[in-house]
Motif scaffolding. Sequence first.
Motif, PDB file in Angstrom:
ATOM      1  N   VAL A  67      60.129  19.011  50.963  1.00 17.30           N
ATOM      2  CA  VAL A  67      60.398  20.287  51.608  1.00 17.30           C
ATOM      3  C   VAL A  67      61.408  21.075  50.790  1.00 17.30           C
ATOM      4  O   VAL A  67      62.369  20.499  50.264  1.00 17.30           O
ATOM      5  N   GLN A  68      61.156  22.374  50.693  1.00 22.56           N
ATOM      6  CA  GLN A  68      62.111  23.274  50.033  1.00 22.56           C
ATOM      7  C   GLN A  68      62.313  24.500  50.917  1.00 22.56           C
ATOM      8  O   GLN A  68      61.396  24.956  51.596  1.00 22.56           O
ATOM      9  N   LEU A  69      63.541  25.001  50.858  1.00 24.65           N
ATOM     10  CA  LEU A  69      63.880  26.256  51.526  1.00 24.65           C
ATOM     11  C   LEU A  69      64.024  27.298  50.439  1.00 24.65           C
ATOM     12  O   LEU A  69      64.933  27.238  49.613  1.00 24.65           O
ATOM     13  N   ILE A  70      63.106  28.254  50.415  1.00 23.18           N
ATOM     14  CA  ILE A  70      63.040  29.253  49.364  1.00 23.18           C
ATOM     15  C   ILE A  70      63.645  30.548  49.894  1.00 23.18           C
ATOM     16  O   ILE A  70      63.274  31.017  50.992  1.00 23.18           O
ATOM     17  N   GLY A  74      63.183  34.111  45.787  1.00 26.41           N
ATOM     18  CA  GLY A  74      62.300  33.119  45.216  1.00 26.41           C
ATOM     19  C   GLY A  74      62.999  31.896  44.661  1.00 26.41           C
ATOM     20  O   GLY A  74      62.343  31.028  44.085  1.00 26.41           O
ATOM     21  N   THR A  75      64.351  31.816  44.815  1.00 24.96           N
ATOM     22  CA  THR A  75      65.062  30.643  44.318  1.00 24.96           C
ATOM     23  C   THR A  75      65.141  29.582  45.399  1.00 24.96           C
ATOM     24  O   THR A  75      65.049  29.867  46.601  1.00 24.96           O
ATOM     25  N   VAL A  76      65.274  28.361  44.960  1.00 24.42           N
ATOM     26  CA  VAL A  76      65.355  27.243  45.886  1.00 24.42           C
ATOM     27  C   VAL A  76      66.786  27.160  46.425  1.00 24.42           C
ATOM     28  O   VAL A  76      67.732  26.958  45.654  1.00 24.42           O
ATOM     29  N   SER A  91      60.371  25.140  41.899  1.00 28.51           N
ATOM     30  CA  SER A  91      60.052  25.490  43.287  1.00 28.51           C
ATOM     31  C   SER A  91      58.569  25.309  43.555  1.00 28.51           C
ATOM     32  O   SER A  91      57.741  25.400  42.641  1.00 28.51           O
ATOM     33  N   LEU A  92      58.294  25.059  44.811  1.00 30.18           N
ATOM     34  CA  LEU A  92      56.890  24.963  45.244  1.00 30.18           C
ATOM     35  C   LEU A  92      56.291  26.358  45.388  1.00 30.18           C
ATOM     36  O   LEU A  92      57.014  27.306  45.750  1.00 30.18           O
ATOM     37  N   PRO A  93      55.025  26.539  45.130  1.00 36.51           N
ATOM     38  CA  PRO A  93      54.408  27.857  45.285  1.00 36.51           C
ATOM     39  C   PRO A  93      54.328  28.248  46.761  1.00 36.51           C
ATOM     40  O   PRO A  93      54.120  27.400  47.637  1.00 36.51           O
TER      41      PRO A  93
END
Length: 430
Positions: A67-70, A74-76, A91-93
């Motif tokens: 899981v990522q919070l973008i 657009g940065t993580v 980062s994930l798309p």
Amino acid sequence: MRGRTTLGATVVVAVALLIGAFSFYGVLSASIHGARERAAEQRLEELVQRFEGPGRPGPELLDDDIVQLIGRDGTVRRASEEAQELLGSGSLPVHDDPRSFVIDGERMVVVSDDLDDGESLVLAVPMEDDAETLATVATLLAVAVPALLVLVAATTWLVTGRALRPVSRIRTEVDGITAERLDRRVPVPDTGDEIASLATTMNGMLDRLDAAATAQRRFVSDASHELRSPLATIRQHAELAQSHPEVTSIRELADVVSEEGLRLQGIVESLLLLARLDEGVAGAAEPVDLDDISLTEVRRLRAAGLDVDGSGIGAARVSGDPRLLAQLVRNLADNAARHARGRLAIGVTTVQQHVFLTVEDDGSGVPAAERERIFERFVRLDEARSRDAGGSGLGLAIARSIATAAHGTVTVDDSRWGGARFVVTLPSAD
């Protein structure tokens, strides 16, 4: 034949199995991917509800999810431990719909959702288990389809061999049947299936061919005999006139030649007529007044000194060739005149859609056992009397053939005086 049948069946089954296998694999793959995407979206919804609002926990507290919070730029902002190990600072798309991507050599389903503050929560779910499942299914299909093809081919080979064995016996027997051996018949298997029906039908056909060949041989023999008799008579009188001109005069020889020539002509014309009727050449069909033809025969027989009752002749019209129908009535009338002791009767009546012509005499009649045989060619129940009276044995055969060509029938039973009564049934033209 057996090999071609087996090969054809195997090819059909192989095509069907391959289409089925590819279709099954495609449907299963789509179903598994769809289920994985739905599971990923459901898990993402749970995470969104958990992380939204002030004081929310961070993704780094999750151990098993990627899981990522973008942020909006657009940065993580934050990421789970699994995401950090897999992607590092990458980062994930982010997409509105679930997408499949290969990340670090592994295919994953990536889903994302927007949070209240404008940031996006992105979840990646590995598809390793799905790939293993599909690989297992592909392996099973790769093994099962050829094995099933071998089983189908072997079964088809055995079944067709058993099913076609009677056909081979029938073919072998038919190969040995010739014009001289029409008495042979093909074996009928006791299976009660279509092959048994085929064998029965072929035996019926062979029965008809045998009967036709026998009738043809008998016909040729009888025709030869009938033609030989007047020729022999002419030759004997000619030889007698040559050897003993004082015994046989030219006039006597001319009378014999003329009489026997007319007999020959009658036989030949009758044979030609039968041949045309056998070939279906029945002349042009037109309305014919059968009562007029019958009255003409009554007058002719009365002129010959016979007692003929024509009171039963009523108006009737049929469809057919006038010349042939006249021949039919004349043949029956001449036959009755030859066998009558003194009385004859000709009648014509119409009942509903049929016309009935009756010709009866007061002769000795026809025995019940002979009532079908007399319609065969060259058949005489009284050989000597019929031959002396000029009958060739073809008149009744011609009568029945003409009636059949006009879609009618001819039968014989007892007359009111104990003689023979011939009944012709024809369709009415009115």
